[in-house]
Enzyme design. Structure first.
Site, PDB file in Angstrom:
ATOM      1  N   ASP A 114       0.849  -1.280   0.045  1.00 31.91           N
ATOM      2  CA  ASP A 114       0.059  -0.008  -0.037  1.00 31.91           C
ATOM      3  C   ASP A 114       0.715   1.226  -0.005  1.00 31.91           C
ATOM      4  O   ASP A 114       2.072   1.050   0.017  1.00 31.91           O
ATOM      5  CB  ASP A 114      -1.102   0.080   1.009  1.00 31.91           C
ATOM      6  CG  ASP A 114      -0.284   0.004   2.405  1.00 31.91           C
ATOM      7  OD1 ASP A 114       0.944   0.149   2.307  1.00 31.91           O
ATOM      8  OD2 ASP A 114      -0.823  -0.254   3.667  1.00 31.91           O
ATOM      9  N   ASP A 172      -8.399  -7.230   0.474  1.00 34.73           N
ATOM     10  CA  ASP A 172      -7.385  -7.474   1.369  1.00 34.73           C
ATOM     11  C   ASP A 172      -7.738  -6.915   2.882  1.00 34.73           C
ATOM     12  O   ASP A 172      -8.860  -6.089   2.738  1.00 34.73           O
ATOM     13  CB  ASP A 172      -6.184  -6.541   1.248  1.00 34.73           C
ATOM     14  CG  ASP A 172      -6.224  -5.337   1.773  1.00 34.73           C
ATOM     15  OD1 ASP A 172      -6.015  -5.006   2.967  1.00 34.73           O
ATOM     16  OD2 ASP A 172      -6.705  -4.230   0.870  1.00 34.73           O
ATOM     17  N   CYS A 198     -14.487 -27.522   7.301  1.00 32.48           N
ATOM     18  CA  CYS A 198     -13.227 -27.099   6.951  1.00 32.48           C
ATOM     19  C   CYS A 198     -12.147 -27.990   6.695  1.00 32.48           C
ATOM     20  O   CYS A 198     -12.052 -28.923   7.422  1.00 32.48           O
ATOM     21  CB  CYS A 198     -12.944 -25.985   8.057  1.00 32.48           C
ATOM     22  SG  CYS A 198     -11.285 -25.281   7.661  1.00 32.48           S
ATOM     23  N   CYS A 244      -9.052 -27.047   6.473  1.00 38.48           N
ATOM     24  CA  CYS A 244      -7.672 -26.829   7.239  1.00 38.48           C
ATOM     25  C   CYS A 244      -6.819 -27.815   8.005  1.00 38.48           C
ATOM     26  O   CYS A 244      -7.740 -28.649   8.511  1.00 38.48           O
ATOM     27  CB  CYS A 244      -7.503 -25.581   7.577  1.00 38.48           C
ATOM     28  SG  CYS A 244      -8.103 -25.374   9.465  1.00 38.48           S
ATOM     29  N   CYS A 266      -8.192 -27.792  11.663  1.00 38.94           N
ATOM     30  CA  CYS A 266      -9.416 -28.635  11.999  1.00 38.94           C
ATOM     31  C   CYS A 266      -9.334 -30.091  11.784  1.00 38.94           C
ATOM     32  O   CYS A 266     -10.178 -30.698  12.126  1.00 38.94           O
ATOM     33  CB  CYS A 266     -10.586 -27.989  10.842  1.00 38.94           C
ATOM     34  SG  CYS A 266     -11.275 -26.315  11.289  1.00 38.94           S
ATOM     35  N   HIS A 273      -6.316 -21.311  10.755  1.00 37.55           N
ATOM     36  CA  HIS A 273      -7.498 -21.391  10.274  1.00 37.55           C
ATOM     37  C   HIS A 273      -8.497 -20.433   9.558  1.00 37.55           C
ATOM     38  O   HIS A 273      -8.927 -20.626   8.672  1.00 37.55           O
ATOM     39  CB  HIS A 273      -8.462 -21.970  11.661  1.00 37.55           C
ATOM     40  CG  HIS A 273      -9.800 -22.176  11.253  1.00 37.55           C
ATOM     41  ND1 HIS A 273     -10.520 -22.971  10.591  1.00 37.55           N
ATOM     42  CD2 HIS A 273     -10.839 -21.166  11.346  1.00 37.55           C
ATOM     43  CE1 HIS A 273     -11.794 -22.859  10.351  1.00 37.55           C
ATOM     44  NE2 HIS A 273     -12.007 -21.790  11.106  1.00 37.55           N
TER      45      HIS A 273
END
Length: 373
Positions: free
Chosen positions: A91, A271, A309, A311, A314, A340
């Protein structure tokens, strides 16, 4: 280096495709985690690679103060410094004009360092120079982001100053082409449109930004105090005047409802600090909404954070264990909850891509809004 988007499929105004850069391919729509100080909080580059994150955001203001842009350049730019092979977008420092309330004149913004109190002056030209040293793949032009609500004259002044700074920033970027070539850098520069929630100013700012011929385009100054009902018409007004064949980036937006509504209007990139900040406060993103891991009811809960989920958190650890870690302020809790949340939000956007390709985006939108809207 003009970036274009290769649109693979559309469903209404929503679109999915890819942006090809010298570094690789960015699938869209996409969500980029925020790595303020050259790190996504509690994660490292290997974590981001394992999560399949193609693009992260770095904060120009913080990096120019600590460790300094020249040091980062000497260490191989942000990619070398972080040992990160993915894309980086930096940015411009414009958000700090909103959040830190520095002294702003037509020339630029004068800040007090949040680290040591030293005074620093940031201009459209120096923002380009700093981001060149940082070596990001995409750098943002310096803009003025007014808080909302603001009086009309404040929003109009921000549009005028943003346009003037955009012209100066673009000229500086074009003039620096030889220097970037010497450094072996292939950077793109995105323009930013402003205008608050005023649809007329949004359209005007978008047109004036496009007239300068940037490599991609962002919509700034939203999700800064207004409601979603106020945000969406302003966003639609700006998008109407941005090129169809170039990336469209909505800055600072990360809640699922706002993302899906923005994708429905044709936005490609997002973002936000939301997934990482939530994790540090014990708030978990799930298919059933937000979950506070602090709650007593999870003390003996053997289930994962989200049973739908995929991931690695999890797949392995229970709510009971993660509550225990968070309750004791164990740093591992922040790390695992962040993994997560970043994975969950990234997969949500990946699901939107599939829904667009398969012509079922409206059903996906309704499903997300039923939980998050």
């Amino acid at each position: 280096m003009k970036l274009t988007i290769d649109v693979e499929a559309r469903d209404g105004a929503a679109r999915t495709g890819s942006i090809t850069t010298p570094r690789g391919v960015l699938p869209t729509p996409l969500f980029m985690p925020v790595g303020t100080r050259a790190a996504v909080k509690t994660l490292d580059s290997a974590d981001l690679e394992a999560l399949g994150i193609p693009l992260i955001l770095g904060n120009t203001y913080h990096l120019m103060l600590r460790p300094g842009a020249q040091l980062v350049a000497d260490m191989g730019g942000l990619h070398g410094f972080m040992d990160w092979s993915g894309h980086v977008l930096t940015d411009s420092g414009g958000y700090q004009i909103f959040s830190l309330e520095p002294k702003v004149t037509d020339d630029g913004a004068t800040f007090r360092s949040t680290y040591d109190g030293d005074r620093h002056h940031l201009t459209p030209e120096s923002a380009v120079e700093i981001q060149t040293l940082l070596g990001a793949d995409i750098q943002m032009v310096l803009d003025v982001c007014p808080p909302l609500p603001s009086p009309p004259k404040v929003v109009q002044a921000a549009v005028e100053r943003t346009a003037a700074w955009a012209a100066r920033g673009r000229a500086a970027f074009v003039a620096g082409a030889a220097e970037r070539q010497d450094r072996g850098l292939e950077q793109a520069q995105f323009g930013i449109s402003q205008g608050g929630t005023d649809v007329v100013l949004r359209a005007e700012s978008a047109r004036r930004t496009v007239d300068l011929g940037f490599d991609g385009y962002a919509i700034g100054g939203l999700s800064v105090g207004e409601s979603r009902d106020e945000m969406l018409p302003a966003l639609a007004s700006a998008l109407e005047h941005l090129p169809e064949d170039q990336p469209r980036y909505l800055m600072g937006v990360g809640d699922p409802a706002s993302i899906v509504e923005a994708v429905a209007l044709g936005v490609d990139m997002f973002d936000c600090v939301l997934p990482t900040r939530h994790a540090r406060h014990g708030t978990v993103l799930t298919s059933e909404g937000k979950l506070s891991i602090r709650r007593l009811e999870f003390e003996r809960d053997e289930r994962p954070l989200d049973e739908s989920c995929g991931c690695r958190v999890c797949a392995r650890w229970s709510r009971s264990y993660l509550r225990h870690l968070h309750r004791l302020k164990e740093p591992t809790a922040d790390r695992l909850l962040t993994i997560h949340n970043v994975a969950w939000l990234s997969e949500l956007v990946v699901g939107m891509r599939s829904a667009i390709r398969e012509g079922r985006f409206e059903a996906e939108r309704r499903r997300i809004l039923d939980v998050w809207g």
